[in-house]
Design an enzyme around this catalytic site. Structure first.
Site, PDB file in Angstrom:
ATOM      1  N   ASN A   1       0.838  -1.190   0.000  1.00  0.00           N
ATOM      2  CA  ASN A   1       0.000   0.000   0.000  1.00  0.00           C
ATOM      3  C   ASN A   1       0.879   1.248   0.000  1.00  0.00           C
ATOM      4  OD1 ASN A   1      -2.384  -1.557   0.236  1.00  0.00           O
ATOM      5  ND2 ASN A   1      -2.086  -1.728   2.440  1.00  0.00           N
TER       6      ASN A   1
ATOM      7  N   HIS B   1       6.526  -2.131   3.095  1.00  0.00           N
ATOM      8  CA  HIS B   1       6.335  -3.509   3.530  1.00  0.00           C
ATOM      9  C   HIS B   1       5.447  -4.216   2.527  1.00  0.00           C
ATOM     10  CE1 HIS B   1       3.544  -0.738   5.540  1.00  0.00           C
ATOM     11  NE2 HIS B   1       2.613  -1.672   5.400  1.00  0.00           N
TER      12      HIS B   1
HETATM   13  P1  DGP Z   1      -0.315  -0.786   5.964  1.00  0.00           P
HETATM   14  O1  DGP Z   1      -1.722  -0.436   6.370  1.00  0.00           O
HETATM   15  O2  DGP Z   1      -0.228  -1.294   4.542  1.00  0.00           O
HETATM   16  O3  DGP Z   1       0.655   0.319   6.257  1.00  0.00           O
HETATM   17  O4  DGP Z   1       0.092  -2.025   6.885  1.00  0.00           O
HETATM   18  C1  DGP Z   1       0.645  -1.878   8.151  1.00  0.00           C
HETATM   19  C2  DGP Z   1       0.466  -3.180   8.854  1.00  0.00           C
HETATM   20  O5  DGP Z   1       1.303  -3.168   9.995  1.00  0.00           O
HETATM   21  C3  DGP Z   1      -0.946  -3.445   9.351  1.00  0.00           C
HETATM   22  O6  DGP Z   1      -1.488  -4.562   8.661  1.00  0.00           O
HETATM   23  C4  DGP Z   1      -0.799  -3.739  10.825  1.00  0.00           C
HETATM   24  C5  DGP Z   1       0.678  -3.950  10.990  1.00  0.00           C
HETATM   25  N1  DGP Z   1       1.212  -3.504  12.250  1.00  0.00           N
HETATM   26  C6  DGP Z   1       1.080  -2.268  12.806  1.00  0.00           C
HETATM   27  N2  DGP Z   1       1.710  -2.219  13.984  1.00  0.00           N
HETATM   28  C7  DGP Z   1       2.259  -3.443  14.180  1.00  0.00           C
HETATM   29  C8  DGP Z   1       3.041  -4.010  15.226  1.00  0.00           C
HETATM   30  O7  DGP Z   1       3.374  -3.376  16.233  1.00  0.00           O
HETATM   31  N3  DGP Z   1       3.412  -5.322  15.074  1.00  0.00           N
HETATM   32  C9  DGP Z   1       3.074  -6.058  13.979  1.00  0.00           C
HETATM   33  N4  DGP Z   1       3.480  -7.333  13.930  1.00  0.00           N
HETATM   34  N5  DGP Z   1       2.346  -5.540  12.968  1.00  0.00           N
HETATM   35  C10 DGP Z   1       1.947  -4.259  13.077  1.00  0.00           C
END
Ligand code: DGP
Length: 114
Positions: free
Chosen positions: A87, A100
């Protein structure tokens, strides 16, 4: 980037559920999974969005995909199939500003995505 969540994971200050890592990338389970398998594959270097990709740093994107392909095989979703998506910016729902690759699998995927 000291204020970047994913840079803190790369630095070991925050410890996610890591499923793969090498010298260039790290992959861990998403904290808010949208499918039975939901892994985020990130570069160790900070790149905020895909708008910041250049001829100099774009090679990392191939490494993200190769890692995701291997994780998909290891997690047993290679044959049924999976989705990989990045995204960019608020219009696409980006919430963490360190690129990511989402790897999603383990259920049927609809198209178009929401
Ligand atoms: P996006 O919306 O494309 O920027 O995806 C960000 C993703 O990151 C979302 O699916 C949730 C994940 N995320 C946010 N904070 C954390 C965290 O502290 N740990 C993990 N494992 N994932 C996280």
């Amino acid at each position: 980037m000291s204020d970047c969540l994913f840079c803190k994971m790369v630095a070991g200050e925050i410890k996610p559920d890591v499923v793969y890592e090498d010298d260039a990338v790290m992959a861990f389970r998403d904290v808010n999974p949208q499918a039975p398998l939901h892994v985020l594959v990130i570069p160790r270097v900070h790149i905020a969005t895909t708008n910041d990709l250049t001829a100099e740093n774009v090679d990392i994107v191939g490494k993200l995909y190769l890692a995701a392909k291997q994780i998909a095989a290891d997690e047993g979703v290679a044959e049924p199939g999976y989705r990989m998506v990045m995204n960019c910016n608020p219009g696409a729902g980006q919430s963490v500003y360190h690129i990511h690759l989402h790897l999603l699998g383990g259920r049927a995927m609809a198209w178009p995505p929401g």
